[in-house]
Design a protein around this motif. Structure first.
Motif, mmCIF file in Angstrom:
data_model
loop_
_atom_site.group_PDB
_atom_site.id
_atom_site.type_symbol
_atom_site.label_atom_id
_atom_site.label_comp_id
_atom_site.label_asym_id
_atom_site.label_seq_id
_atom_site.Cartn_x
_atom_site.Cartn_y
_atom_site.Cartn_z
ATOM 1 N N UNK A 178 59.136 91.455 45.370
ATOM 2 C CA UNK A 178 59.269 91.342 43.914
ATOM 3 C C UNK A 178 58.972 89.914 43.489
ATOM 4 N N UNK A 179 58.116 89.779 42.486
ATOM 5 C CA UNK A 179 57.816 88.475 41.897
ATOM 6 C C UNK A 179 58.136 88.543 40.411
ATOM 7 N N UNK A 180 59.153 87.817 39.941
ATOM 8 C CA UNK A 180 59.545 87.900 38.529
ATOM 9 C C UNK A 180 58.471 87.362 37.600
ATOM 10 N N UNK A 181 58.328 88.021 36.446
ATOM 11 C CA UNK A 181 57.372 87.609 35.427
ATOM 12 C C UNK A 181 58.046 87.658 34.057
ATOM 13 N N UNK A 182 57.340 87.181 33.050
ATOM 14 C CA UNK A 182 57.850 87.247 31.683
ATOM 15 C C UNK A 182 58.048 88.700 31.277
ATOM 16 N N UNK A 183 57.188 89.574 31.768
ATOM 17 C CA UNK A 183 57.300 90.999 31.470
ATOM 18 C C UNK A 183 58.655 91.541 31.923
ATOM 19 N N UNK A 184 59.102 91.145 33.099
ATOM 20 C CA UNK A 184 60.396 91.596 33.597
ATOM 21 C C UNK A 184 61.540 91.035 32.752
ATOM 22 N N UNK A 185 61.393 89.786 32.338
ATOM 23 C CA UNK A 185 62.412 89.186 31.471
ATOM 24 C C UNK A 185 62.558 89.977 30.176
ATOM 25 N N UNK A 186 61.451 90.401 29.620
ATOM 26 C CA UNK A 186 61.482 91.177 28.381
ATOM 27 C C UNK A 186 62.130 92.548 28.604
ATOM 28 N N UNK A 187 61.860 93.161 29.752
ATOM 29 C CA UNK A 187 62.469 94.455 30.072
ATOM 30 C C UNK A 187 63.988 94.312 30.152
#
Length: 316
Positions: A178-187
């Protein structure tokens, strides 16, 4: 793992715990309290398993969501690149049988089929994803964490995890990258922003006047008394020792849970502790951990955002 939303007792469990030493429950209330306690113990056990996951994996516990006026609760979830795994945790113990979508305990008592709950929640999750434009795949696992649980005659299902299967599941989850992204933060922000209150299914019948006053041990629910010549409280049963401060914070937290509409004042807490601790000590503790609002007879206290843990104990 990164715990975004930590596991903590539900409001209903906190309410029952606060009442358990102060009133006698009906048989129905006692049974429900036991089920709440056992369910929470199961969730804590599952939390211990998930602690083995890589540190970057985001985990959310006890998420209550609403879609089309229908509330559903998620015990835990983990987020990967384009996928979410949901967990429904059961702490059943004993022997069970599954026959034609009906579940029975070894006593021949029929219980709710948890697989049906999973199917219902899966439908609601799909609706929730669609409404909020979440383009993610997901799976929903039914986890039985109690090693004393056994299920017979069950049709094999890949999302039903029995106790012996948990280690291999955890091993599999640990291998997913898993590599965190801004997309995950928004989810995550979206999920947290749509939380709703858990419904109270059973509400005990109580009033301020019919519950016992005083200080009770957080470990065993027995009364506490002052220790001679010391600013300490000691449990009359298990002998756990608390400072006045931690004992009072426990007491005030319980009062706030049970009587949320009532304002916290020095006199109210003095009466709630059955006049065991002096008003001057109560005033000092309230002044240190709570914000004073108003003045004169109308003055009251509101909880600040941060204070020490209410169940903090001191050395015996």
């Amino acid at each position: 793992m990164v715990v975004i939303k930590p596991l903590k007792p539900s409001h209903q469990l906190q309410l029952f715990r606060a009442l358990s030493a102060r009133k006698e429950f009906s048989p129905e209330e006692s049974q429900y309290f036991h089920s709440l306690q056992k369910g929470y113990e199961g969730e804590k056990r599952w939390q211990d398993y998930l602690k083995e996951l890589p540190p970057e994996i985001p985990i959310l516990y006890d998420l209550t969501l609403n879609i089309n006026h229908t509330t559903f609760q998620i015990d835990a979830l983990i987020i990967y690149q384009q996928h979410i795994t949901f967990f429904e945790v059961k702490n059943y113990s004993g022997n069970f049988t599954s026959q034609d979508r009906h579940w029975y305990h070894s006593t021949d008592k029929e219980i709710k089929n948890p697989s049906i709950q999973i199917e219902r929640n899966e439908t609601l999750i799909r609706q929730f994803f669609k409404q909020h434009h979440l383009h993610l795949t997901f799976d929903y696992l039914l986890i039985f964490v109690n090693p004393e649980f056994m299920l017979y005659d069950a049709t094999p299902r890949k999302n039903l995890i029995l106790p012996p299967q948990i280690p291999s599941l955890i091993k599999k989850l640990k291998q997913i990258r898993y590599t965190p992204t801004i997309h995950h933060t928004k989810i995550i922000q979206m999920l947290l922003s749509h939380q709703t209150e858990q419904p109270l299914f059973v509400i005990p019948d109580y009033t301020y006047h019919d519950v016992a006053k005083g200080l009770f041990c957080k470990k065993c629910n027995q009364r506490m008394e002052r220790m001679a010549n010391r600013n300490r409280m000691i449990c009359t049963s298990c002998k756990t020792v608390y400072s006045f401060e931690s004992a009072l914070l426990n007491l005030i937290d319980e009062f706030s849970i049970l009587f949320a509409p009532m304002r916290i004042t020095n006199q109210v807490i003095y009466e709630w502790c059955n006049r065991i601790i002096s008003k001057s000590t109560i005033r000092r503790v309230l002044g240190h951990h709570y914000a004073l609002k108003g003045n004169g007879r109308g003055a009251y206290y509101e909880k600040r955002i941060k204070h020490i843990k209410a169940n903090e104990e001191v050395d015996q």
